[in-house]
Design a protein around this motif. Structure first.
Motif, PDB file in Angstrom:
ATOM      1  N   ARG A 111       6.823  76.389   7.870  1.00 56.93           N
ATOM      2  CA  ARG A 111       6.353  77.774   7.878  1.00 56.93           C
ATOM      3  C   ARG A 111       6.439  78.377   6.496  1.00 56.93           C
ATOM      4  O   ARG A 111       7.445  78.304   5.843  1.00 56.93           O
ATOM      5  N   PRO A 112       5.273  79.014   6.059  1.00 57.53           N
ATOM      6  CA  PRO A 112       5.341  79.682   4.787  1.00 57.53           C
ATOM      7  C   PRO A 112       6.315  80.857   4.851  1.00 57.53           C
ATOM      8  O   PRO A 112       6.536  81.346   5.918  1.00 57.53           O
ATOM      9  N   ARG A 113       6.889  81.411   3.748  1.00 57.48           N
ATOM     10  CA  ARG A 113       7.890  82.498   3.653  1.00 57.48           C
ATOM     11  C   ARG A 113       7.226  83.843   3.312  1.00 57.48           C
ATOM     12  O   ARG A 113       6.479  83.880   2.376  1.00 57.48           O
ATOM     13  N   ALA A 114       7.494  84.941   4.049  1.00 50.74           N
ATOM     14  CA  ALA A 114       6.707  86.166   3.863  1.00 50.74           C
ATOM     15  C   ALA A 114       7.178  87.060   2.744  1.00 50.74           C
ATOM     16  O   ALA A 114       8.197  87.623   2.809  1.00 50.74           O
ATOM     17  N   ILE A 142       8.589  83.100   5.860  1.00 52.60           N
ATOM     18  CA  ILE A 142       7.136  83.000   5.691  1.00 52.60           C
ATOM     19  C   ILE A 142       6.736  83.404   4.282  1.00 52.60           C
ATOM     20  O   ILE A 142       7.033  84.500   3.835  1.00 52.60           O
ATOM     21  N   LEU A 161       3.517  83.962   2.072  1.00 50.50           N
ATOM     22  CA  LEU A 161       2.078  84.127   2.185  1.00 50.50           C
ATOM     23  C   LEU A 161       1.375  83.815   0.868  1.00 50.50           C
ATOM     24  O   LEU A 161       1.827  84.210  -0.201  1.00 50.50           O
ATOM     25  N   ARG A 213      -2.719  75.167   8.280  1.00 47.58           N
ATOM     26  CA  ARG A 213      -1.301  75.524   8.197  1.00 47.58           C
ATOM     27  C   ARG A 213      -0.991  76.807   8.964  1.00 47.58           C
ATOM     28  O   ARG A 213       0.158  77.220   9.068  1.00 47.58           O
ATOM     29  N   ASP A 214      -2.030  77.438   9.501  1.00 46.60           N
ATOM     30  CA  ASP A 214      -1.848  78.693  10.233  1.00 46.60           C
ATOM     31  C   ASP A 214      -1.768  78.482  11.737  1.00 46.60           C
ATOM     32  O   ASP A 214      -1.923  79.427  12.512  1.00 46.60           O
ATOM     33  N   ASP A 263       0.375  78.509  13.854  1.00 49.17           N
ATOM     34  CA  ASP A 263       1.663  79.043  14.287  1.00 49.17           C
ATOM     35  C   ASP A 263       1.432  80.539  14.448  1.00 49.17           C
ATOM     36  O   ASP A 263       1.021  81.207  13.496  1.00 49.17           O
ATOM     37  N   VAL A 314       2.905  82.785  11.745  1.00 49.77           N
ATOM     38  CA  VAL A 314       2.258  82.662  10.438  1.00 49.77           C
ATOM     39  C   VAL A 314       0.901  83.355  10.446  1.00 49.77           C
ATOM     40  O   VAL A 314       0.576  84.166   9.561  1.00 49.77           O
ATOM     41  N   TYR A 371      -0.263  86.845   8.354  1.00 45.63           N
ATOM     42  CA  TYR A 371      -1.415  87.010   7.462  1.00 45.63           C
ATOM     43  C   TYR A 371      -2.271  88.193   7.881  1.00 45.63           C
ATOM     44  O   TYR A 371      -2.742  88.971   7.040  1.00 45.63           O
TER      45      TYR A 371
END
Length: 254
Positions: A8-11, A25, A27, A93-94, A96, A99, A103
């Motif tokens: 998971r990407p980091r927000a 997450i 982004l 990759r989205d 999820d 995630v 976005y």
């Protein structure tokens, strides 16, 4: 597009001016920017005018195989509708809900700051269920309508993600729009959406280029054809834009 670490990407986007509620997450800013249409690209004037003239249906659906200019069309339309366009370029990759919805939240937050409760809800295990209605409420609270563009939705196969998009589509307040491009038929409740105000559906037949647009495309590539040759080329490619462009490059190369 910048690469991201696996998982998971980091927000960080809040999304840049507020503390992140979802530190797991990260982004990618490039995914939140509509592509810039470069010089020489044929403007799809007829289709753009059709979208602009439509009485703000809640959903705009652009579905066609690769090479038909779906992203280009939406980017050109977005330029006409700026600055109230929130854009998300989707990739695999989205897949999820947390995630994907992060976005969407980040894209909307760029238009107007959304309530922190929406951002906090992204960290919940039930984000796929709780976040979409919060996002539609955030859109309803905005000063003016907004258009949310989700490009390349075919990259998403996760059922929870797709259900979240359907919730967004059904819950949009009047005046705001959700525009989606995909290579595959969209898994949206089309009948319910039509009953709630309509869906503008653009497909292969709409995106295929006629002789006038094909001539502009070829001339942009430095190729000129007499009418008879142009007509034959359009018929052979069935107006497929990328096919026309490749044919132009082949002819230019001799």
């Amino acid at each position: 597009m910048p690469t991201r670490a696996p998982g998971r990407p980091r927000a960080t986007s809040e999304l840049a001016h507020r503390p992140s509620p979802t530190p797991s997450i990260d982004l990618s800013e490039s995914k939140l920017n509509a592509p810039v249409t470069r010089a020489g690209i044929v403007t799809r004037t007829v289709l753009i005018d059709r979208l602009v003239a439509a009485p703000a249906p809640p959903v705009v659906s652009v579905v066609a195989p690769a090479g038909y200019g779906k992203t280009t069309l939406l980017a050109q339309w977005a330029e006409r509708r700026q600055p109230r366009v929130a854009w998300v370029s989707i990739d695999d990759r989205d897949n999820d809900p947390a995630v994907l919805l992060a976005y969407v939240a980040a894209a909307l937050d760029r238009i107007e700051p959304i309530h922190p409760a929406v951002l906090r809800a992204l960290a919940s295990p039930s984000a796929a269920i709780t976040v979409p209605p919060r996002l539609t409420s955030a859109i309803a609270a905005m000063r003016r309508p907004v258009t949310l563009v989700l490009d390349h939705l075919e990259s998403v196969t996760n059922r929870e993600c797709l259900d979240s998009i359907a919730q967004l589509a059904l819950g949009l307040p009047a005046g705001s729009q959700l525009a989606i491009s995909s290579r595959d038929t969209l898994p949206l409740p089309a009948a319910r959406l039509r009953a709630q105000g309509g869906v503008v559906e653009i497909g292969v037949g709409d995106l295929a280029m006629g002789e006038q647009e094909a001539r502009l495309l070829l001339e942009g590539a430095g190729v000129e054809l007499v009418d008879e040759d142009l007509r034959e080329l359009v018929q052979r490619t069935e107006g497929w834009p990328v096919g026309l462009y490749l044919a132009a490059l082949a002819r230019k190369a001799g």
